[in-house]
Design a protein around this motif. Structure first.
Motif, PDB file in Angstrom:
ATOM      1  N   LYS A   8     -12.192  77.580  89.170  1.00  0.00           N
ATOM      2  CA  LYS A   8     -13.696  77.350  89.272  1.00  0.00           C
ATOM      3  C   LYS A   8     -14.009  75.903  89.285  1.00  0.00           C
ATOM      4  N   ALA A   9     -13.500  75.099  88.177  1.00  0.00           N
ATOM      5  CA  ALA A   9     -13.595  73.623  88.016  1.00  0.00           C
ATOM      6  C   ALA A   9     -13.153  72.916  89.110  1.00  0.00           C
ATOM      7  N   PRO A  10     -11.622  73.077  89.405  1.00  0.00           N
ATOM      8  CA  PRO A  10     -11.065  72.402  90.481  1.00  0.00           C
ATOM      9  C   PRO A  10     -11.814  72.176  91.703  1.00  0.00           C
ATOM     10  N   THR A  11     -12.160  73.570  92.178  1.00  0.00           N
ATOM     11  CA  THR A  11     -12.883  73.769  93.445  1.00  0.00           C
ATOM     12  C   THR A  11     -14.260  72.861  93.402  1.00  0.00           C
ATOM     13  N   ASN A  12     -15.047  72.813  92.234  1.00  0.00           N
ATOM     14  CA  ASN A  12     -16.275  72.191  92.111  1.00  0.00           C
ATOM     15  C   ASN A  12     -15.786  70.854  92.391  1.00  0.00           C
ATOM     16  N   ARG A  13     -14.704  70.154  91.738  1.00  0.00           N
ATOM     17  CA  ARG A  13     -14.525  69.011  91.940  1.00  0.00           C
ATOM     18  C   ARG A  13     -14.054  68.541  93.319  1.00  0.00           C
ATOM     19  N   MET A  14     -13.375  69.546  93.933  1.00  0.00           N
ATOM     20  CA  MET A  14     -13.147  69.155  95.187  1.00  0.00           C
ATOM     21  C   MET A  14     -14.282  69.169  96.026  1.00  0.00           C
ATOM     22  N   GLN A  15     -15.121  69.979  96.123  1.00  0.00           N
ATOM     23  CA  GLN A  15     -16.516  70.119  97.022  1.00  0.00           C
ATOM     24  C   GLN A  15     -17.286  68.913  96.684  1.00  0.00           C
ATOM     25  N   ARG A  16     -17.227  68.533  95.371  1.00  0.00           N
ATOM     26  CA  ARG A  16     -17.984  67.055  94.860  1.00  0.00           C
ATOM     27  C   ARG A  16     -17.366  65.844  95.860  1.00  0.00           C
ATOM     28  N   ALA A  17     -15.901  65.896  95.977  1.00  0.00           N
ATOM     29  CA  ALA A  17     -15.509  64.711  96.589  1.00  0.00           C
ATOM     30  C   ALA A  17     -15.714  64.784  98.146  1.00  0.00           C
ATOM     31  N   VAL A  18     -15.560  66.152  98.595  1.00  0.00           N
ATOM     32  CA  VAL A  18     -15.555  66.197  99.791  1.00  0.00           C
ATOM     33  C   VAL A  18     -17.002  66.016 100.546  1.00  0.00           C
ATOM     34  N   SER A  19     -17.985  66.352  99.672  1.00  0.00           N
ATOM     35  CA  SER A  19     -19.462  66.043 100.141  1.00  0.00           C
ATOM     36  C   SER A  19     -19.925  64.587 100.025  1.00  0.00           C
ATOM     37  N   ALA A  20     -19.156  63.799  99.338  1.00  0.00           N
ATOM     38  CA  ALA A  20     -19.557  62.399  98.915  1.00  0.00           C
ATOM     39  C   ALA A  20     -18.051  61.718  99.192  1.00  0.00           C
ATOM     40  N   PRO A  21     -17.488  61.427 100.030  1.00  0.00           N
ATOM     41  CA  PRO A  21     -16.057  60.988  99.998  1.00  0.00           C
ATOM     42  C   PRO A  21     -15.982  59.588  99.797  1.00  0.00           C
ATOM     43  N   GLU A  22     -17.189  58.755  99.559  1.00  0.00           N
ATOM     44  CA  GLU A  22     -17.086  57.470  99.568  1.00  0.00           C
ATOM     45  C   GLU A  22     -17.391  57.253  98.143  1.00  0.00           C
ATOM     46  N   THR A  23     -17.948  58.138  97.299  1.00  0.00           N
ATOM     47  CA  THR A  23     -18.325  58.060  95.792  1.00  0.00           C
ATOM     48  C   THR A  23     -17.524  58.629  94.902  1.00  0.00           C
ATOM     49  N   SER A  24     -16.954  57.525  93.919  1.00  0.00           N
ATOM     50  CA  SER A  24     -16.011  57.999  92.986  1.00  0.00           C
ATOM     51  C   SER A  24     -16.690  58.603  91.744  1.00  0.00           C
ATOM     52  N   PHE A  25     -15.885  59.286  90.938  1.00  0.00           N
ATOM     53  CA  PHE A  25     -16.297  59.918  89.821  1.00  0.00           C
ATOM     54  C   PHE A  25     -15.385  59.912  88.850  1.00  0.00           C
ATOM     55  N   GLU A  26     -15.615  60.057  87.582  1.00  0.00           N
ATOM     56  CA  GLU A  26     -14.305  59.884  86.444  1.00  0.00           C
ATOM     57  C   GLU A  26     -14.903  60.187  85.133  1.00  0.00           C
ATOM     58  N   ASP A  27     -14.270  61.434  84.432  1.00  0.00           N
ATOM     59  CA  ASP A  27     -14.553  61.792  83.257  1.00  0.00           C
ATOM     60  C   ASP A  27     -13.849  60.752  82.252  1.00  0.00           C
ATOM     61  N   GLN A  28     -14.494  60.561  81.157  1.00  0.00           N
ATOM     62  CA  GLN A  28     -13.909  59.572  80.146  1.00  0.00           C
ATOM     63  C   GLN A  28     -12.951  60.415  79.314  1.00  0.00           C
ATOM     64  N   VAL A  29     -11.596  60.082  79.547  1.00  0.00           N
ATOM     65  CA  VAL A  29     -10.711  60.824  78.981  1.00  0.00           C
ATOM     66  C   VAL A  29     -10.678  60.537  77.535  1.00  0.00           C
ATOM     67  N   GLU A  30     -10.388  61.395  76.683  1.00  0.00           N
ATOM     68  CA  GLU A  30     -10.126  61.291  75.242  1.00  0.00           C
ATOM     69  C   GLU A  30      -8.867  62.247  74.774  1.00  0.00           C
ATOM     70  N   ASP A  31      -7.724  61.303  74.680  1.00  0.00           N
ATOM     71  CA  ASP A  31      -6.365  61.828  74.546  1.00  0.00           C
ATOM     72  C   ASP A  31      -6.080  62.236  73.126  1.00  0.00           C
ATOM     73  N   LEU A  32      -6.764  62.521  72.225  1.00  0.00           N
ATOM     74  CA  LEU A  32      -6.468  62.901  70.929  1.00  0.00           C
ATOM     75  C   LEU A  32      -6.590  64.543  71.062  1.00  0.00           C
ATOM     76  N   ASN A  33      -5.582  65.162  70.499  1.00  0.00           N
ATOM     77  CA  ASN A  33      -5.659  66.691  70.649  1.00  0.00           C
ATOM     78  C   ASN A  33      -6.528  67.189  69.916  1.00  0.00           C
ATOM     79  N   GLY A  34      -7.205  68.495  70.318  1.00  0.00           N
ATOM     80  CA  GLY A  34      -8.134  69.103  69.581  1.00  0.00           C
ATOM     81  C   GLY A  34      -7.653  70.559  69.477  1.00  0.00           C
ATOM     82  N   THR A  35      -8.744  71.551  69.247  1.00  0.00           N
ATOM     83  CA  THR A  35      -8.337  72.904  68.883  1.00  0.00           C
ATOM     84  C   THR A  35      -8.487  73.884  70.334  1.00  0.00           C
ATOM     85  N   VAL A  36      -8.894  73.215  71.239  1.00  0.00           N
ATOM     86  CA  VAL A  36      -8.669  73.732  72.653  1.00  0.00           C
ATOM     87  C   VAL A  36      -8.151  72.906  73.621  1.00  0.00           C
TER      88      VAL A  36
END
Length: 246
Positions: A130-158
């Protein structure tokens, strides 16, 4: 019709054997983290093959704290090609995994395989895609526009899963979709829920105990180690150290 069906089944079996043969690499097993990574990668391989992708077939770097591998056109390649995976390890467990794919059409299948491998018994293929397909579609629909989640690399409960898209990242005409999985602390996750990093703001995680698997990691400080102080602390041997800042 029976003959055609049998021929198709034979072809699929041969392809599966080829994929599996190409995916047999010598995983490092010197630490607990490396051994867990091997088990996890072999599980992801099964899902990759089920979705029509070649298995992992090249190992580029192997250190106690980091292992870099990928999927290449020929097995045992020396440099990454269109699929590069980097795992960061603790001595006895896996901290995070980053998957980078330059072919947008392959990204959902590859990313979903690593998501499903987190908990093969509870995460379905549909949920993992579900989520990877959504991100792929977002990239394909706007191929010149970048996006990036801010990664928090501390391990959590999920497991926390972050996505990014870098168009023409190295000015070579190649764009990259990226997924980063931050693994949960062992013993806290029920194997079902995963959280996409862009959708939830993480708060402090408090745990009743601490595992030696996560050396140097302490989350009970409510993230005070991220506080920024505007007044600099002078060096002991500097002239400023003689002044009283109280």
């Amino acid at each position: 019709m029976v003959r055609k069906t049998a021929a198709t089944a034979l072809t699929l079996a041969l392809l599966l054997c080829c994929f599996q043969a190409g995916a047999e690499i010598k995983w490092p097993e010197n630490t607990g983290g490396q051994r867990l990574l091997k088990t996890y990668a072999e599980s992801a391989n099964r899902f990759l093959i089920e979705q029509g992708e070649p298995g992992i077939n090249s190992l580029f770097e192997a250190y106690p704290g980091q292992v870099v591998f990928g999927i290449t056109s020929e097995p045992e390649a020396e440099v990454p090609e269109n699929v590069e995976i980097t795992a960061k390890l603790f001595p006895e467990t896996v901290n995070s995994l980053q998957v980078r794919v330059s072919d947008a059409s392959r990204f959902p299948r590859i990313a979903a395989s690593f998501i499903q491998a987190l908990s093969p018994e509870t995460i379905t293929r549909e949920e993992a895609l579900k989520a990877p397909t959504n991100r792929m579609q977002r990239a394909v629909s706007a191929p010149e526009t970048s996006f990036e989640d801010q990664v928090e690399d501390l391990n959590g409960t999920v497991p926390y899963i972050y996505y990014a898209y870098y168009p023409n990242q190295y000015h070579d005409g190649v764009s990259w979709l990226q997924m980063t999985i931050v693994f949960p602390l062992e013993g806290y996750w029920d194997g079902r829920e995963t959280v996409t990093g862009s959708e939830v703001t993480r708060g402090p995680d408090n745990y009743s105990d601490h595992s030696e698997d996560y050396e140097g990691y302490d989350s009970d400080d409510d993230y005070t180690h991220y506080e920024i102080f505007s007044t600099p602390t002078p060096e002991p041997d500097s002239a400023a150290a003689e002044l009283d800042f109280r």
